[in-house]
Design a protein around this motif. Sequence first.
Motif: not given
Length: 265
Positions: A202-204, A254-256, A167-168
């Motif tokens: 992780d990237l998602y 993963v995004r999809l 997370t940010t």
Amino acid sequence: MSKEVIEQVVTYLTPNVPIVPISQGAEAFVFTTNVHPYNASACKTAGDIPVKYIIKYRPPKKYRHPSIDKTLTKHRTLSESRILAKLSQVPGLHVPKLIACDVYNGCIWIEFIGEDLPESHGFSNLKNFLWMYKTDPYNIAVEKVLFKVGEQIGLLHWNDYCHGDLTTSNLVLHQENGDWSPYLIDFGLGSASTLVEDKGVDLYVLERAIISTHSKFADKYNEWILMGFKSVYENEGKKGQQKLKDVIKRFEEVRLRGRKRSMLG
Ligand SMILES: Nc1ncnc2c1ncn2[C@@H]1O[C@H](COP(=O)(O)OP(=O)(O)OP(=O)(O)O)[C@@H](O)[C@H]1O
């Protein structure tokens, strides 16, 4: 934070170690202290400024059977300590140094990273940093930081580790000679992993975090992060290019899946 928890931590640390509570998460209570556990001279900088350290404490969970609870606490504290110690060995990767751990009592002592941002913009995590630039969102300083964030994640993944909660707030910026360097913190869910699925997730997770808090500028922000990420793999020749293709392909999958899930509710 409950008095009971603070008293418990004090019994482990002894009253000679003053603590200041700073955060209470789902898993752990976090404190700062000015005392180094075994090096008294490391309590102040050369300029006589007190040095801060973090103490992360996993309290017992009353709803768990005591013996299972002890095993889990020991396992999680050890796992976070181990991964931090291993990651400190990776050249170029920025994580706080592990100073000490008491796995049976669930305490980890780590280097404090970050500072307060100017003009009351809060602690220097990526979230607050991006808010600080909300009126000048495409400033070169933002681009530089996000590229470096991508590089840090690239280095982590290239070395076959995953964060598990990107997370940010878990990206903390440390200022060095006027430049901001991102550090990865909170490896409570971190793991050694060669799986493209873990890397894609992780990237998602980070992409979603950027979209949810900085939606207007998220496309550019995520593009800069990805540029930094890709640069690490691209520097590794043919092998790097192939691995990058695999990670990005899975990230897109993963995004999809995430989109389908949110459409179905
Ligand atoms: N090394 C560090 N340097 C500076 N601040 C830190 C450090 N580690 C933790 N913190 C602060 O404490 C907060 C909570 O720490 P951390 O995320 O490790 O605990 P957590 O219990 O897993 O939290 P959460 O459940 O909110 O994810 C961080 O968001 C950060 O503000």
